[in-house]
Design an enzyme around this catalytic site. Structure first.
Site, short mmCIF file in Angstrom:
data_model
loop_
_atom_site.label_atom_id
_atom_site.label_comp_id
_atom_site.label_asym_id
_atom_site.label_seq_id
_atom_site.Cartn_x
_atom_site.Cartn_y
_atom_site.Cartn_z
NE ARG A 19 -3.76 0.85 2.14
CZ ARG A 19 -4.93 1.04 2.76
NH1 ARG A 19 -5.03 1.82 3.80
NH2 ARG A 19 -6.01 0.42 2.33
CG ASP A 47 -13.09 7.40 -0.80
OD1 ASP A 47 -12.90 7.18 0.42
OD2 ASP A 47 -12.15 7.46 -1.62
NE ARG A 89 -11.09 -4.26 1.26
CZ ARG A 89 -10.09 -3.43 1.60
NH1 ARG A 89 -10.31 -2.41 2.40
NH2 ARG A 89 -8.87 -3.59 1.12
CG HIS A 125 -8.49 0.41 -2.41
ND1 HIS A 125 -7.69 -0.65 -2.00
CD2 HIS A 125 -9.15 0.84 -1.29
CE1 HIS A 125 -7.87 -0.84 -0.71
NE2 HIS A 125 -8.75 0.03 -0.25
CD GLN A 146 -13.11 -0.97 -0.12
OE1 GLN A 146 -12.25 -0.86 0.74
NE2 GLN A 146 -14.36 -1.33 0.16
CB CYS A 203 -13.83 2.19 0.56
SG CYS A 203 -13.45 3.96 0.52
N1 NVA Z 1 -9.60 7.42 -1.24
C1 NVA Z 1 -9.27 6.91 0.07
C2 NVA Z 1 -9.61 5.46 0.16
C3 NVA Z 1 -9.37 4.85 1.52
C4 NVA Z 1 -9.72 3.40 1.57
C5 NVA Z 1 -7.79 7.15 0.33
O1 NVA Z 1 -6.99 6.90 -0.57
O2 NVA Z 1 -7.44 7.59 1.43
N1 CP Z 2 -11.14 0.62 2.98
C1 CP Z 2 -9.85 0.55 3.35
O1 CP Z 2 -8.93 0.31 2.55
O2 CP Z 2 -9.66 0.73 4.68
P1 CP Z 2 -8.25 0.87 5.41
O3 CP Z 2 -7.63 2.16 4.94
O4 CP Z 2 -8.58 0.88 6.88
O5 CP Z 2 -7.39 -0.29 5.02
#
Ligand code: NVA
Ligand code: CP
Length: 330
Positions: free
Chosen positions: A109, A232, A318, A136, A139, A273
């Protein structure tokens, strides 16, 4: 399920997978979920080890990978945002070869999609994208498993995404919908509409799957006939705090609230998400709530807590879907 194998494959973005392969992962996730609920052991990768690299924070994705890996019989090493040399003292290509010599799979990540693509290029083992700025993909598997569990099908369902449609969630949902034959609508101000090149790619895929790709600036119009309303956070991980003001101003009319859910009509579900700013019960929610005079950001607490909201089923999924990705590619 029978003649599909994903052994040895990376899982970097849904664009790399056929609809049949995505369907296979969803079927496998449903099967693994049923086994977990029934207490049937499924440690099919006993003795293997996976590395989890997180250059951004996480609750769901990290816990999903950890629990799923243990359920599959594997050992897990977590590298936190400050606990590795990656990118600072050691290149991605070198890291890939080091970790690839010790682990059977690597989750990443972080920031640019090119980083996870480079990791995959140099690592001799499967690499899984746990979120980048652009995509992502794990997700979306959870979102689609949830939609399938609720409606019994994905094909022909209408999903409307509210918010900044230029980032990971907007992109990934658009690709996922194109691949699996859903009707996707991005609903945002014109300045936040999805990337034209990606839209063109998705439209081409959609022409083969029966999906449609749409864009709408009117939040009420967009919701008409929707089966799933999705949103989101307005400011994503890695973005500067300075963008909050611009986002709140631009996206306030795109908050998912009762009017949007009413426009979607009875039977529509709400997905997110997570994490979500639906109240002031978080440090950021409180700070930004006070600064901008708002009780909630992208979704009201009323919608978030309503029976239409399947966000916790989605969060649980998830784990089952990430387990399927690891089980299939190792
Ligand atoms: N768009 C958000 C998604 C988190 C799961 C981010 O990248 O922070
Ligand atoms: N939805 C998601 O990716 O959550 P986290 O950032 O907690 O992993």
């Amino acid at each position: 399920m029978a003649n599909i194998t994903l052994k040895g494959r990376d899982f970097l973005k849904l664009l790399d997978f056929t609809p049949a392969e995505i369907g296979y992962l969803l079927d496998l996730a449903a099967d693994l979920k049923a086994k977990k609920k029934a207490g049937i052991p499924h440690a099919v990768h006993q003795g293997k080890n996976v590395a989890l690299i997180f250059e951004k924070t996480s609750t769901r994705t990290r816990c999903s990978f950890e629990v799923a890996a243990r359920d599959l019989g594997m050992g897990v090493t977590y590298l936190d945002p400050s606990g590795s040399q990656i990118g600072r003292k050691e290149s991605i290509a070198d890291t890939a070869r080091v970790l690839g010599s010790m682990f059977d799979g690597i989750e990443y990540r972080g920031f640019g999609q090119e980083i996870v693509e480079t990791l995959a290029k140099y690592a001799p083992v499967p690499v899984w994208n746990g979120l980048t700025d652009e995509f992502h993909p794990t997700q979306i598997l959870a979102d689609f498993l949830t939609i399938r569990e609720h409606f019994g099908t994905l094909k022909g369902k209408k999903l409307v995404y509210y918010g900044d449609a230029r980032f990971n969630m907007g992109n990934s949902l658009m690709v996922g919908c194109a691949k699996m034959g859903l009707h996707f609508v991005a609903c945002s101000p014109a300045a936040y509409k999805p990337n034209d090149e990606l839209v063109a790619v998705c439209e081409k895929i959609a022409s083969e799957t029966g999906a449609t790709i749409g864009f709408e600036t009117d939040p009420i119009k967009a919701a008409k006939g929707a089966d799933a309303i999705y949103t989101d956070v307005w400011v994503s991980m890695g973005e500067p705090v300075a963008v909050w003001e611009e986002r709140v101003n631009a996206l306030a009319p795109y908050q998912v609230n009762r009017a949007v859910m009413d426009a979607a009509g009875e039977g529509a579900i709400f997905l997110h998400c997570l994490p979500a700013y639906h109240d002031r019960n978080t440090a950021v929610g409180r700070e930004m709530g006070e600064r901008f005079g708002r009780d909630a950001m992208e979704v009201t607490d009323e919608v978030f807590e309503s029976p239409a909201s399947l966000v916790f089923q989605e969060a649980e999924n998830r784990m089952h879907t990430i387990k399927a990705v690891m089980a299939a590619t190792l």
